[in-house]
Design a protein around this motif. Structure first.
Motif, short mmCIF file in Angstrom:
data_model
loop_
_atom_site.label_atom_id
_atom_site.label_comp_id
_atom_site.label_asym_id
_atom_site.label_seq_id
_atom_site.Cartn_x
_atom_site.Cartn_y
_atom_site.Cartn_z
N ASP A 1 0.97 -1.25 -0.02
CA ASP A 1 0.00 -0.01 -0.01
C ASP A 1 1.10 1.04 -0.09
O ASP A 1 1.87 1.11 0.07
CB ASP A 1 -0.96 0.01 1.39
CG ASP A 1 -2.10 0.76 1.12
OD1 ASP A 1 -2.42 1.56 0.05
OD2 ASP A 1 -3.24 0.48 1.80
N THR B 1 0.86 3.51 2.20
CA THR B 1 1.31 3.88 3.74
C THR B 1 1.31 2.86 4.72
O THR B 1 0.74 1.55 4.13
CB THR B 1 0.07 4.71 4.20
OG1 THR B 1 -1.07 4.16 4.35
CG2 THR B 1 -0.06 6.03 3.55
N MET B 2 2.02 2.77 5.65
CA MET B 2 2.36 1.38 6.37
C MET B 2 1.35 1.75 7.67
O MET B 2 1.81 2.19 8.61
CB MET B 2 3.75 1.43 6.80
CG MET B 2 4.13 0.08 7.65
SD MET B 2 4.12 -1.32 6.74
CE MET B 2 4.88 -2.33 7.79
N GLU B 3 0.08 1.32 7.59
CA GLU B 3 -1.01 1.35 8.69
C GLU B 3 -1.18 -0.16 8.91
O GLU B 3 -0.85 -0.84 8.68
CB GLU B 3 -1.98 2.16 8.07
CG GLU B 3 -1.92 3.58 7.74
CD GLU B 3 -2.97 4.30 7.20
OE1 GLU B 3 -4.16 3.97 7.29
OE2 GLU B 3 -3.01 5.50 6.88
N GLU B 4 -1.92 -0.13 10.18
CA GLU B 4 -2.36 -1.21 10.92
C GLU B 4 -3.10 -2.11 9.88
O GLU B 4 -3.02 -3.26 9.84
CB GLU B 4 -2.96 -0.87 12.18
CG GLU B 4 -3.52 -2.09 12.96
CD GLU B 4 -4.26 -1.93 14.16
OE1 GLU B 4 -4.38 -2.73 15.06
OE2 GLU B 4 -4.83 -0.70 14.06
N SER B 5 -3.98 -1.57 9.02
CA SER B 5 -4.73 -2.18 8.11
C SER B 5 -4.10 -3.04 7.14
O SER B 5 -4.35 -4.02 6.79
CB SER B 5 -5.86 -1.40 7.47
OG SER B 5 -5.15 -0.25 6.84
N LEU B 6 -2.78 -2.57 6.67
CA LEU B 6 -1.95 -3.26 6.03
C LEU B 6 -1.48 -4.73 6.44
O LEU B 6 -1.55 -5.66 5.86
CB LEU B 6 -0.66 -2.31 5.54
CG LEU B 6 0.36 -2.97 4.64
CD1 LEU B 6 -0.18 -3.12 3.20
CD2 LEU B 6 1.68 -2.11 4.67
N GLN C 1 2.22 0.06 14.04
CA GLN C 1 1.05 -0.51 13.83
C GLN C 1 1.00 -2.17 14.21
O GLN C 1 -0.25 -2.70 14.31
CB GLN C 1 1.08 -0.70 12.07
CG GLN C 1 2.40 -1.47 11.45
CD GLN C 1 3.60 -0.57 11.45
OE1 GLN C 1 3.72 0.60 12.14
NE2 GLN C 1 4.16 -0.61 10.34
N GLY D 1 -1.23 -1.79 17.38
CA GLY D 1 -2.54 -1.62 17.31
C GLY D 1 -3.65 -2.56 17.86
O GLY D 1 -3.56 -3.73 18.24
#
Length: 72
Positions: free
Chosen positions: A12, A14-19, A46, A49
């Motif tokens: 993705d 961005t490197m977010e928790e959802s990734l 992340q 989280g």
């Protein structure tokens, strides 16, 4: 036992928790791990989280983290 096979991955902007949740869900769906699986990561936020922690609890995983700025 382990495998060098990549079993869960996601990219993705961005490197977010959802990734990492998407990658983790992909891996657990494919491998169906037993309780006690060790999930190792760096100390990225992340991985702390609440949603990701619930995933680890659901699969009875143990979380392992490297020291800051150390990928090993």
């Amino acid at each position: 036992m382990f495998s060098r096979r990549i079993v869960g991955w996601c990219v993705d902007l961005t490197m977010e928790e959802s990734l990492i949740i998407r990658a983790f869900d992909q891996a657990t769906a494919l491998r169906r791990p037993k309780s006690g699986l060790i999930v190792h990561s760096d100390q990225g936020g992340q991985y702390f989280g609440k949603v990701f922690q619930k995933r680890l609890d659901k699969w009875a995983c143990r979380q392992s983290m490297a020291e800051k700025d150390n990928p090993y």
